[in-house]
Design a protein around this motif. Structure first.
Motif, PDB file in Angstrom:
ATOM      1  N   GLY A   1       1.812   6.108  57.384  1.00  0.00           N
ATOM      2  CA  GLY A   1       3.174   6.393  57.841  1.00  0.00           C
ATOM      3  C   GLY A   1       3.376   7.892  57.895  1.00  0.00           C
ATOM      4  N   TYR A   2       4.593   8.288  58.165  1.00  0.00           N
ATOM      5  CA  TYR A   2       4.878   9.722  58.315  1.00  0.00           C
ATOM      6  C   TYR A   2       5.929  10.143  57.293  1.00  0.00           C
ATOM      7  CZ  TYR A   2       2.537   8.716  62.665  1.00  0.00           C
ATOM      8  OH  TYR A   2       1.618   8.293  63.586  1.00  0.00           O
ATOM      9  N   SER A   3       5.700  11.316  56.710  1.00  0.00           N
ATOM     10  CA  SER A   3       6.720  11.809  55.788  1.00  0.00           C
ATOM     11  C   SER A   3       6.923  13.309  55.967  1.00  0.00           C
ATOM     12  CB  SER A   3       6.350  11.475  54.339  1.00  0.00           C
ATOM     13  OG  SER A   3       5.229  12.241  53.956  1.00  0.00           O
ATOM     14  N   PRO A   4       8.140  13.831  55.926  1.00  0.00           N
ATOM     15  CA  PRO A   4       9.338  12.995  55.831  1.00  0.00           C
ATOM     16  C   PRO A   4       9.605  12.240  57.139  1.00  0.00           C
ATOM     17  CG  PRO A   4       9.955  15.290  56.141  1.00  0.00           C
ATOM     18  CD  PRO A   4       8.459  15.264  56.007  1.00  0.00           C
ATOM     19  N   ARG A   5      10.273  11.121  56.995  1.00  0.00           N
ATOM     20  CA  ARG A   5      10.548  10.303  58.177  1.00  0.00           C
ATOM     21  C   ARG A   5      11.649  10.918  59.027  1.00  0.00           C
ATOM     22  NH1 ARG A   5      10.845   4.079  57.591  1.00  0.00           N
ATOM     23  NH2 ARG A   5      10.966   4.481  59.803  1.00  0.00           N
ATOM     24  N   VAL A   6      12.561  11.644  58.380  1.00  0.00           N
ATOM     25  CA  VAL A   6      13.626  12.318  59.120  1.00  0.00           C
ATOM     26  C   VAL A   6      13.616  13.793  58.745  1.00  0.00           C
ATOM     27  CG1 VAL A   6      16.108  12.420  59.579  1.00  0.00           C
ATOM     28  CG2 VAL A   6      15.020  10.209  59.114  1.00  0.00           C
ATOM     29  N   SER A   7      13.530  14.657  59.734  1.00  0.00           N
ATOM     30  CA  SER A   7      13.604  16.101  59.499  1.00  0.00           C
ATOM     31  C   SER A   7      14.761  16.659  60.316  1.00  0.00           C
ATOM     32  CB  SER A   7      12.314  16.789  59.943  1.00  0.00           C
ATOM     33  OG  SER A   7      11.188  16.208  59.324  1.00  0.00           O
ATOM     34  N   SER A   8      15.365  17.715  59.785  1.00  0.00           N
ATOM     35  CA  SER A   8      16.447  18.379  60.520  1.00  0.00           C
ATOM     36  C   SER A   8      16.023  19.803  60.818  1.00  0.00           C
ATOM     37  CB  SER A   8      17.721  18.388  59.680  1.00  0.00           C
ATOM     38  OG  SER A   8      18.072  17.075  59.331  1.00  0.00           O
TER      39      SER A   8
END
Ligand code: CU
Length: 133
Positions: A57-64
């Protein structure tokens, strides 16, 4: 009678103030935890880099990140043998098998505010998103 009413007003004002301060402290604590998720974004020589790890999976899943700056995503793999190594970022016309271990750069150009960039694994079960504002 009016003294009684006055003390009720004072007590309720104090209660409201306590409530506001507690709420304020809580929202500030929330802010600091949200800046932790922003630590994968840094600007070097006028280029914004967003680092995302790919493994199971990918981390972080949400980036700003910030809009209006030349931006690149760095995908880091380390002993990545699962399908998150096959990455598709449609808006960047990117589709590649990532090295099992290494760093892969994805050029996003200069992102616009309100146009998030999404990455998806080869089978569509893992994803990440970078939001621009
Ligand atoms: Cu997958």
């Amino acid at each position: 009678m009016s003294k009684n009413a006055l003390s009720i007003v004072i007590v309720s004002i104090v209660l409201v103030l306590i409530f506001i301060f507690t709420f304020d402290a809580k929202s500030k604590a929330g802010d600091s935890s949200s800046t932790q998720s922003v630590q994968n974004v840094e600007v070097k020589n006028g280029v914004q880099y967003i680092t995302i790890n790919a493994k199971g999976g990918y981390s972080p899943r949400v980036s700003s990140a910030k809009a209006g700056i030349p931006t690149k995503i760095i995908i880091k793999t380390k002993d990545t043998y699962d399908c998150s190594a096959l990455l598709v970022v449609r808006s960047a016309k990117f589709q590649k098998i990532l090295p099992q271990s290494g760093e892969t750069e994805i050029d996003l150009g200069t992102p616009k505010a309100g146009e998030p960039v999404q990455g998806v694994c080869g089978m569509g079960m893992y994803s990440f998103v970078v939001e621009f504002s």
